[in-house]
Design a protein around this motif. Structure first.
Motif, PDB file in Angstrom:
ATOM      1  N   TYR A  63      84.478  79.719 -89.442  1.00 56.91           N
ATOM      2  CA  TYR A  63      83.052  79.383 -89.352  1.00 56.91           C
ATOM      3  C   TYR A  63      82.662  79.104 -87.900  1.00 56.91           C
ATOM      4  CZ  TYR A  63      78.720  76.754 -89.729  1.00 56.91           C
ATOM      5  OH  TYR A  63      77.425  76.311 -89.563  1.00 56.91           O
ATOM      6  N   LEU A  64      83.494  78.337 -87.213  1.00 57.36           N
ATOM      7  CA  LEU A  64      83.206  78.015 -85.811  1.00 57.36           C
ATOM      8  C   LEU A  64      83.133  79.281 -84.955  1.00 57.36           C
ATOM      9  CD1 LEU A  64      85.486  74.875 -85.329  1.00 57.36           C
ATOM     10  CD2 LEU A  64      82.984  74.917 -85.430  1.00 57.36           C
ATOM     11  N   PHE A  65      84.048  80.216 -85.227  1.00 56.02           N
ATOM     12  CA  PHE A  65      84.067  81.445 -84.441  1.00 56.02           C
ATOM     13  C   PHE A  65      82.828  82.293 -84.696  1.00 56.02           C
ATOM     14  CE2 PHE A  65      86.151  85.778 -83.667  1.00 56.02           C
ATOM     15  CZ  PHE A  65      85.787  85.772 -82.326  1.00 56.02           C
ATOM     16  N   HIS A  66      82.403  82.372 -85.950  1.00 55.83           N
ATOM     17  CA  HIS A  66      81.270  83.230 -86.287  1.00 55.83           C
ATOM     18  C   HIS A  66      79.924  82.574 -86.012  1.00 55.83           C
ATOM     19  CE1 HIS A  66      83.555  86.592 -87.825  1.00 55.83           C
ATOM     20  NE2 HIS A  66      84.342  85.745 -88.460  1.00 55.83           N
ATOM     21  N   THR A  67      79.943  81.356 -85.513  1.00 55.82           N
ATOM     22  CA  THR A  67      78.699  80.711 -85.076  1.00 55.82           C
ATOM     23  C   THR A  67      78.679  80.551 -83.552  1.00 55.82           C
ATOM     24  OG1 THR A  67      79.741  78.577 -85.648  1.00 55.82           O
ATOM     25  CG2 THR A  67      78.171  79.511 -87.237  1.00 55.82           C
ATOM     26  N   HIS A  68      79.769  80.019 -82.984  1.00 57.80           N
ATOM     27  CA  HIS A  68      79.820  79.804 -81.537  1.00 57.80           C
ATOM     28  C   HIS A  68      80.215  81.062 -80.768  1.00 57.80           C
ATOM     29  CE1 HIS A  68      79.261  75.410 -81.663  1.00 57.80           C
ATOM     30  NE2 HIS A  68      79.896  75.493 -82.812  1.00 57.80           N
ATOM     31  N   ALA A  69      81.082  81.885 -81.350  1.00 58.63           N
ATOM     32  CA  ALA A  69      81.499  83.157 -80.725  1.00 58.63           C
ATOM     33  C   ALA A  69      82.013  82.968 -79.301  1.00 58.63           C
ATOM     34  CB  ALA A  69      80.354  84.166 -80.745  1.00 58.63           C
ATOM     35  N   THR A  70      82.898  82.015 -79.125  1.00 54.98           N
ATOM     36  CA  THR A  70      83.498  81.746 -77.820  1.00 54.98           C
ATOM     37  C   THR A  70      85.017  81.836 -77.919  1.00 54.98           C
ATOM     38  OG1 THR A  70      83.500  79.380 -78.320  1.00 54.98           O
ATOM     39  CG2 THR A  70      81.621  80.233 -77.064  1.00 54.98           C
ATOM     40  N   ALA A  71      85.675  81.813 -76.766  1.00 53.86           N
ATOM     41  CA  ALA A  71      87.129  81.904 -76.739  1.00 53.86           C
ATOM     42  C   ALA A  71      87.774  80.704 -77.423  1.00 53.86           C
ATOM     43  CB  ALA A  71      87.609  82.014 -75.295  1.00 53.86           C
ATOM     44  N   ALA A  73      86.521  78.953 -79.835  1.00 53.34           N
ATOM     45  CA  ALA A  73      86.296  79.106 -81.272  1.00 53.34           C
ATOM     46  C   ALA A  73      87.217  80.181 -81.858  1.00 53.34           C
ATOM     47  CB  ALA A  73      84.837  79.444 -81.543  1.00 53.34           C
ATOM     48  N   ALA A  74      87.512  81.225 -81.069  1.00 57.86           N
ATOM     49  CA  ALA A  74      88.455  82.248 -81.524  1.00 57.86           C
ATOM     50  C   ALA A  74      89.835  81.645 -81.733  1.00 57.86           C
ATOM     51  CB  ALA A  74      88.517  83.390 -80.513  1.00 57.86           C
ATOM     52  N   THR A  75      90.214  80.712 -80.855  1.00 64.71           N
ATOM     53  CA  THR A  75      91.497  80.024 -81.008  1.00 64.71           C
ATOM     54  C   THR A  75      91.485  79.145 -82.253  1.00 64.71           C
ATOM     55  OG1 THR A  75      91.801  80.011 -78.609  1.00 64.71           O
ATOM     56  CG2 THR A  75      93.137  78.473 -79.874  1.00 64.71           C
ATOM     57  N   ALA A  76      90.353  78.488 -82.510  1.00 64.86           N
ATOM     58  CA  ALA A  76      90.224  77.675 -83.720  1.00 64.86           C
ATOM     59  C   ALA A  76      90.282  78.538 -84.970  1.00 64.86           C
ATOM     60  CB  ALA A  76      88.908  76.898 -83.682  1.00 64.86           C
ATOM     61  N   ASP A  77      89.907  79.796 -84.831  1.00 64.93           N
ATOM     62  CA  ASP A  77      89.930  80.743 -85.942  1.00 64.93           C
ATOM     63  C   ASP A  77      91.353  81.232 -86.232  1.00 64.93           C
ATOM     64  OD1 ASP A  77      89.298  82.732 -87.821  1.00 64.93           O
ATOM     65  OD2 ASP A  77      88.781  84.183 -86.283  1.00 64.93           O
ATOM     66  N   THR A  78      92.069  81.650 -85.188  1.00 63.24           N
ATOM     67  CA  THR A  78      93.365  82.308 -85.400  1.00 63.24           C
ATOM     68  C   THR A  78      94.537  81.333 -85.565  1.00 63.24           C
ATOM     69  OG1 THR A  78      93.610  82.526 -82.992  1.00 63.24           O
ATOM     70  CG2 THR A  78      92.654  84.397 -84.183  1.00 63.24           C
ATOM     71  N   THR A  79      94.443  80.150 -84.977  1.00 62.09           N
ATOM     72  CA  THR A  79      95.572  79.213 -85.043  1.00 62.09           C
ATOM     73  C   THR A  79      95.910  78.793 -86.476  1.00 62.09           C
ATOM     74  OG1 THR A  79      95.124  78.403 -82.809  1.00 62.09           O
ATOM     75  CG2 THR A  79      96.475  77.007 -84.232  1.00 62.09           C
ATOM     76  N   PRO A  80      94.935  78.389 -87.301  1.00 63.28           N
ATOM     77  CA  PRO A  80      95.287  78.033 -88.676  1.00 63.28           C
ATOM     78  C   PRO A  80      95.848  79.212 -89.473  1.00 63.28           C
ATOM     79  CG  PRO A  80      93.113  77.178 -88.115  1.00 63.28           C
ATOM     80  CD  PRO A  80      93.509  78.121 -87.023  1.00 63.28           C
ATOM     81  N   ILE A  81      95.395  80.426 -89.166  1.00 65.27           N
ATOM     82  CA  ILE A  81      95.920  81.596 -89.876  1.00 65.27           C
ATOM     83  C   ILE A  81      97.407  81.768 -89.580  1.00 65.27           C
ATOM     84  CG2 ILE A  81      95.802  84.116 -90.074  1.00 65.27           C
ATOM     85  CD1 ILE A  81      92.813  83.906 -89.395  1.00 65.27           C
ATOM     86  N   LEU A  82      97.764  81.683 -88.301  1.00 63.19           N
ATOM     87  CA  LEU A  82      99.171  81.797 -87.929  1.00 63.19           C
ATOM     88  C   LEU A  82      99.985  80.665 -88.542  1.00 63.19           C
ATOM     89  CD1 LEU A  82     101.448  83.122 -86.336  1.00 63.19           C
ATOM     90  CD2 LEU A  82     100.748  81.771 -84.342  1.00 63.19           C
ATOM     91  N   LEU A  83      99.432  79.469 -88.540  1.00 61.28           N
ATOM     92  CA  LEU A  83     100.135  78.322 -89.113  1.00 61.28           C
ATOM     93  C   LEU A  83     100.363  78.518 -90.607  1.00 61.28           C
ATOM     94  CD1 LEU A  83     101.323  75.527 -88.579  1.00 61.28           C
ATOM     95  CD2 LEU A  83      99.054  74.548 -88.996  1.00 61.28           C
ATOM     96  N   TYR A  84      99.351  79.035 -91.323  1.00 58.46           N
ATOM     97  CA  TYR A  84      99.500  79.310 -92.757  1.00 58.46           C
ATOM     98  C   TYR A  84     100.640  80.296 -92.990  1.00 58.46           C
ATOM     99  CZ  TYR A  84      98.292  80.584 -97.568  1.00 58.46           C
ATOM    100  OH  TYR A  84      98.338  80.823 -98.929  1.00 58.46           O
TER     101      TYR A  84
END
Length: 223
Positions: A63-71, A73-84
């Protein structure tokens, strides 16, 4: 790295205003709904409970990435995916293969070099390249399904279904920028919806295997 660098890589985004991707942003609710659905079923299963928390974090990060669209926010997007991914592989190695925690952790860590090696190879493929980082995941899930088909057939079927859903999800993710003219909304939102379903499903597959194992142990103890 400029953490405030703005990123425009999705069809729906037309500028850098907060709500430039409303559908992509709001469909992250799929992750939160999936996490809320599996949460009460994870009682007594700490790794599954952790996965449910990470699943919710994926929704927030995306959500943060698709609203803020910043680097950042991209890290906030991909980090939990990798952790999962890493936590699930660890949990699968412990539960499906009965490995001790050191080997299970080593096996999970092995996903990182696997992805580093596989991603450049996948990037050469015309359609698959745009989602190259993610394609090793359904490949690994499918490999587990094949390897477990005799020992744990129900679990293997569940994993195969999960791999299939993820492949469909990745197709929608890969199509997004290529269909902008015909479909300005894009198709990335389907990545969110199907991914929410798939990640929740994978937790249920793990819980099903855990439940069956505990039932067998209980019968053995009574016998």
């Amino acid at each position: 790295m400029d953490w405030m660098e703005q990123i425009d890589i999705y069809c729906e985004r037309t500028d850098f205003s907060y709500w430039s991707e409303p559908v992509n942003a709001l469909t992250n609710a799929a992750f939160l709904i999936a996490a809320a659905y599996v949460w009460p079923r994870t009682k007594g299963a700490p790794l599954a409970r952790l996965l449910a928390v990470i699943l919710a974090a994926i929704g927030v990060g995306s959500y943060l990435f698709h609203t803020h669209a910043t680097a950042w926010a991209a890290t906030a997007d991909t980090t939990p995916i990798l952790l999962y991914i890493l936590v699930y592989i660890y949990a699968a190695n412990r539960q499906f293969w009965g490995l001790g925690w050191p080997l299970a952790a080593l096996g999970a860590a092995g996903f990182v070099p696997l992805t580093i090696v596989a991603t450049p190879l996948i990037e050469r493929l015309p359609f698959f390249g745009i989602s190259a980082f993610y394609w090793p995941v359904p490949m690994l899930i499918a490999a587990y399904a094949v390897a477990l088909r005799h020992r744990r057939p129900e679990t293997a079927r569940g994993l195969a279904i999960g791999a299939g859903i993820l492949c469909a999800s990745l197709v929608f993710r890969s199509l997004d920028m290529g269909v902008c003219e015909a479909l300005p909304l894009g198709t990335h939102f389907m990545w969110h919806i199907l991914n929410g379903v798939m990640l929740g499903w994978m937790i249920l597959v793990y819980l099903g295997d855990l439940r069956r194992s505990r039932a067998l142990e209980g019968r053995a103890a009574r016998g």
